[in-house]
Design a protein around this motif. Sequence first.
Motif, PDB file in Angstrom:
ATOM      1  N   ALA A 125       0.830  -1.203   0.000  1.00 43.65           N
ATOM      2  CA  ALA A 125       0.000   0.000   0.000  1.00 43.65           C
ATOM      3  C   ALA A 125       0.863   1.250   0.000  1.00 43.65           C
ATOM      4  O   ALA A 125       0.585   2.215  -0.735  1.00 43.65           O
ATOM      5  N   VAL A 126       1.912   1.243   0.809  1.00 44.04           N
ATOM      6  CA  VAL A 126       2.824   2.399   0.859  1.00 44.04           C
ATOM      7  C   VAL A 126       3.514   2.586  -0.479  1.00 44.04           C
ATOM      8  O   VAL A 126       3.603   3.702  -1.025  1.00 44.04           O
ATOM      9  N   LEU A 127       4.013   1.500  -1.032  1.00 44.92           N
ATOM     10  CA  LEU A 127       4.698   1.559  -2.319  1.00 44.92           C
ATOM     11  C   LEU A 127       3.779   2.060  -3.425  1.00 44.92           C
ATOM     12  O   LEU A 127       4.170   2.860  -4.283  1.00 44.92           O
ATOM     13  N   ALA A 128       2.533   1.646  -3.373  1.00 47.45           N
ATOM     14  CA  ALA A 128       1.567   2.083  -4.384  1.00 47.45           C
ATOM     15  C   ALA A 128       1.337   3.583  -4.319  1.00 47.45           C
ATOM     16  O   ALA A 128       1.264   4.261  -5.354  1.00 47.45           O
ATOM     17  N   VAL A 129       1.221   4.127  -3.110  1.00 43.67           N
ATOM     18  CA  VAL A 129       1.010   5.571  -2.963  1.00 43.67           C
ATOM     19  C   VAL A 129       2.216   6.329  -3.496  1.00 43.67           C
ATOM     20  O   VAL A 129       2.083   7.310  -4.246  1.00 43.67           O
ATOM     21  N   HIS A 130       3.417   5.901  -3.118  1.00 40.57           N
ATOM     22  CA  HIS A 130       4.627   6.551  -3.639  1.00 40.57           C
ATOM     23  C   HIS A 130       4.641   6.540  -5.166  1.00 40.57           C
ATOM     24  O   HIS A 130       4.932   7.553  -5.820  1.00 40.57           O
ATOM     25  N   ALA A 131       4.352   5.383  -5.730  1.00 42.07           N
ATOM     26  CA  ALA A 131       4.409   5.244  -7.187  1.00 42.07           C
ATOM     27  C   ALA A 131       3.375   6.123  -7.879  1.00 42.07           C
ATOM     28  O   ALA A 131       3.634   6.693  -8.948  1.00 42.07           O
ATOM     29  N   GLU A 132       2.201   6.249  -7.296  1.00 36.86           N
ATOM     30  CA  GLU A 132       1.172   7.111  -7.877  1.00 36.86           C
ATOM     31  C   GLU A 132       1.616   8.573  -7.861  1.00 36.86           C
ATOM     32  O   GLU A 132       1.322   9.334  -8.793  1.00 36.86           O
ATOM     33  N   TYR A 133       2.316   8.974  -6.803  1.00 44.44           N
ATOM     34  CA  TYR A 133       2.821  10.355  -6.766  1.00 44.44           C
ATOM     35  C   TYR A 133       3.901  10.570  -7.834  1.00 44.44           C
ATOM     36  O   TYR A 133       3.955  11.633  -8.472  1.00 44.44           O
ATOM     37  N   VAL A 134       4.741   9.578  -8.040  1.00 41.88           N
ATOM     38  CA  VAL A 134       5.744   9.688  -9.106  1.00 41.88           C
ATOM     39  C   VAL A 134       5.061   9.824 -10.455  1.00 41.88           C
ATOM     40  O   VAL A 134       5.423  10.674 -11.283  1.00 41.88           O
ATOM     41  N   CYS A 135       4.054   8.994 -10.709  1.00 47.01           N
ATOM     42  CA  CYS A 135       3.321   9.070 -11.971  1.00 47.01           C
ATOM     43  C   CYS A 135       2.619  10.420 -12.142  1.00 47.01           C
ATOM     44  O   CYS A 135       2.433  10.905 -13.256  1.00 47.01           O
ATOM     45  N   ALA A 136       2.243  11.022 -11.004  1.00 46.93           N
ATOM     46  CA  ALA A 136       1.561  12.321 -11.056  1.00 46.93           C
ATOM     47  C   ALA A 136       2.513  13.472 -11.325  1.00 46.93           C
ATOM     48  O   ALA A 136       2.067  14.585 -11.625  1.00 46.93           O
ATOM     49  N   GLY A 137       3.831  13.215 -11.192  1.00 46.03           N
ATOM     50  CA  GLY A 137       4.799  14.257 -11.471  1.00 46.03           C
ATOM     51  C   GLY A 137       5.649  14.669 -10.296  1.00 46.03           C
ATOM     52  O   GLY A 137       6.485  15.576 -10.409  1.00 46.03           O
ATOM     53  N   ALA A 138       5.484  14.043  -9.154  1.00 48.90           N
ATOM     54  CA  ALA A 138       6.313  14.378  -7.994  1.00 48.90           C
ATOM     55  C   ALA A 138       7.750  13.940  -8.237  1.00 48.90           C
ATOM     56  O   ALA A 138       7.998  12.825  -8.700  1.00 48.90           O
ATOM     57  N   ARG A 139       8.680  14.824  -7.902  1.00 49.86           N
ATOM     58  CA  ARG A 139      10.090  14.483  -8.031  1.00 49.86           C
ATOM     59  C   ARG A 139      10.814  14.629  -6.691  1.00 49.86           C
ATOM     60  O   ARG A 139      12.022  14.641  -6.621  1.00 49.86           O
ATOM     61  N   LEU A 140      10.015  14.743  -5.645  1.00 45.76           N
ATOM     62  CA  LEU A 140      10.527  14.690  -4.277  1.00 45.76           C
ATOM     63  C   LEU A 140       9.554  13.863  -3.460  1.00 45.76           C
ATOM     64  O   LEU A 140       8.407  14.276  -3.235  1.00 45.76           O
ATOM     65  N   LEU A 141       9.974  12.677  -3.071  1.00 41.92           N
ATOM     66  CA  LEU A 141       9.137  11.792  -2.267  1.00 41.92           C
ATOM     67  C   LEU A 141       9.615  11.812  -0.824  1.00 41.92           C
ATOM     68  O   LEU A 141      10.807  11.652  -0.551  1.00 41.92           O
ATOM     69  N   GLU A 142       8.679  11.979   0.086  1.00 43.37           N
ATOM     70  CA  GLU A 142       9.003  11.895   1.507  1.00 43.37           C
ATOM     71  C   GLU A 142       8.745  10.476   1.995  1.00 43.37           C
ATOM     72  O   GLU A 142       7.723   9.865   1.649  1.00 43.37           O
ATOM     73  N   THR A 143       9.658   9.969   2.786  1.00 41.60           N
ATOM     74  CA  THR A 143       9.459   8.642   3.359  1.00 41.60           C
ATOM     75  C   THR A 143       8.251   8.639   4.288  1.00 41.60           C
ATOM     76  O   THR A 143       7.900   9.670   4.878  1.00 41.60           O
ATOM     77  N   ASN A 144       7.637   7.505   4.410  1.00 43.15           N
ATOM     78  CA  ASN A 144       6.466   7.357   5.286  1.00 43.15           C
ATOM     79  C   ASN A 144       6.936   7.200   6.737  1.00 43.15           C
ATOM     80  O   ASN A 144       6.789   6.149   7.357  1.00 43.15           O
TER      81      ASN A 144
END
Length: 627
Positions: free
Chosen positions: A61-80
Amino acid sequence: MRWLTQLDISPGDPSMALTPSELSGILAERILVADGAMGTVLQARDVPPPYDRANLANPDAVLAVHAEYVCAGARLLETNTFGANAIKLAAFALDDRVEEINRRAVRLARAAAAGAGALVAGAIGPCGKALAPVGAVRPDLAEQAFREQAAALLEEGVDLIVLETFNDLDELRIAHRVVRDLADVAIVATKVFIEDGETLSGGLPGRVAAEVAAWDGVVAVGANCAIGPQRMLAVVRGMAEVCAAPLSAMPTPGLPQRIGNAIRYAVTPEYFARYARQLAEAGAGIIGGCCGTGPAHIEAIAGAVAEIRPVSREARERVVVREREAAERPAPSAAPSALRQKLGREYLTTVELDLPRGLDISRVLEGARALKERGVDMIDISDGARARLRMNATSVAHLVHEQTGVEVMVHFACRDRNLLAVQADLLGAHALGVRNILAVTGDPANIGDYPSATSVYDVDSVGLVRILRRFNEGIDLAGNGIGQPTSFTIAVAFDPLADDAEGERRRLQRKVEEGAEVVYTQPVFERRVLDVAVAACAEVGVPLLFGLLPLRSARHCEFMHNEVPGIRIPEGIRARMGELSEEDGRRYGLDVARQFLLDARSHTQGVYLMPPFGNHKVAEAVLRALA
């Protein structure tokens, strides 16, 4: 999303961390679109709290949320890992898994970021409880918790650290110091600002940004959470006026609304995008979202800022000059209390009057009038002593002062109020003319009229003193301006019979360091006990009002000695009282009190008289010794 299972979630490389200059270079070239919320998205997908645990229990579930943000255009991901420190995790019996949770979080974010070349930021939030003296968490324990978390994030290979959602600047300083001790890593530091136009117009965001941007290793400063896009724009503009560093903005999608058991936000991605463009033009180099935002909001942000170059700017000197001139002009203060004006100049007399059950306070008013005529300086009103249900002490104090003209000291207990209510009630008290506060922690609710009632204790008496002092400086606990400084005279208690005598003296020292101006004791019956209090107050340089209780019978004497903490009556007095009739016992009790008052007068600065049942006539009889 079956492709997620193919992503690499192997251990990271600790050498990957960006230096401050490297992150500065990135922010000079492009607007960095950050991700949105993790917790509220996981909540909507029925992942149970605490959401940091999901790194272990629900990694897909965590990985899916991160990946969706990347697909949306995020280029800075914060760790959960916002709440993944030992203090917060202890509430879920997970404090022994801090390293495991944080390391796994980095691997999950890194796996989602790899294909897009996104940066991974180790997210560190506050420890979850207020620091002493306001709360119960010692600063050294907070530092230890931050160190454990930051070390795990850095060793697992984050690119940078984001210190986010801090309200207390002192706590943010601790977290920053810990990170800098561990590595030369780029840091983004953000604070929470409340939904309050006065805070924004008062210049607090600019002052915070100017201070935090000067800290070693901090590349970008900013705000996140609590406020929506419109107020976030005002915060960023306020920061941009006095701070040339890149700014970070991560608003919520408006104000939350509870629908059933869920929290919902109303702001649309389109609205979010419109303000994202304005945030970038105002100087924000990092733009993302906080609680309530999702991939759709981030996609809208990415589209809105895609063609915008980072704003190169310098802090506008005219604003700095304006703020400096404003700081040099003293804010108007309310008139000081009569007590403060008398401290150290006159021998003070104050009498506690008991509050009745119910609504009738005529006896209190009658006693206050009589005592004022006798020359008593002040009336004390206790705040739910022994957790008994009585009328609100501040309301009674206001009525006593308004109808009799005598000054009042309100005993203000921390037991019944959370941190918000403590400050709200103190501001209300000041508006009603109450100028003297005795800061007490308060007896626990389970000993009183309603044993099942909740004892709050967000702060103790030391923390309450800090709040009062901050109000006297014209700011609240979070640093927000309150319009003008209050004029509270701050009193505190000292127990000369404490089992831990040295600890009690240290605690008094802390109270004085936080702003205490006068000390009260429980009833004292022995000169050697009084000498302990006199010496302790002399050491910290504050005046002492010693407690004096006229005994009325052998039964009263035995109860006070054996059943009330902090009171010790010499055996000789107890034995003599046991030989006397009730009437003779009252006379003897008055004689003992008068003689002790005369003996103590040359060693103390005042007397705090507690007549049984709040009988003002007993107090008058004792005070005749001073005539």
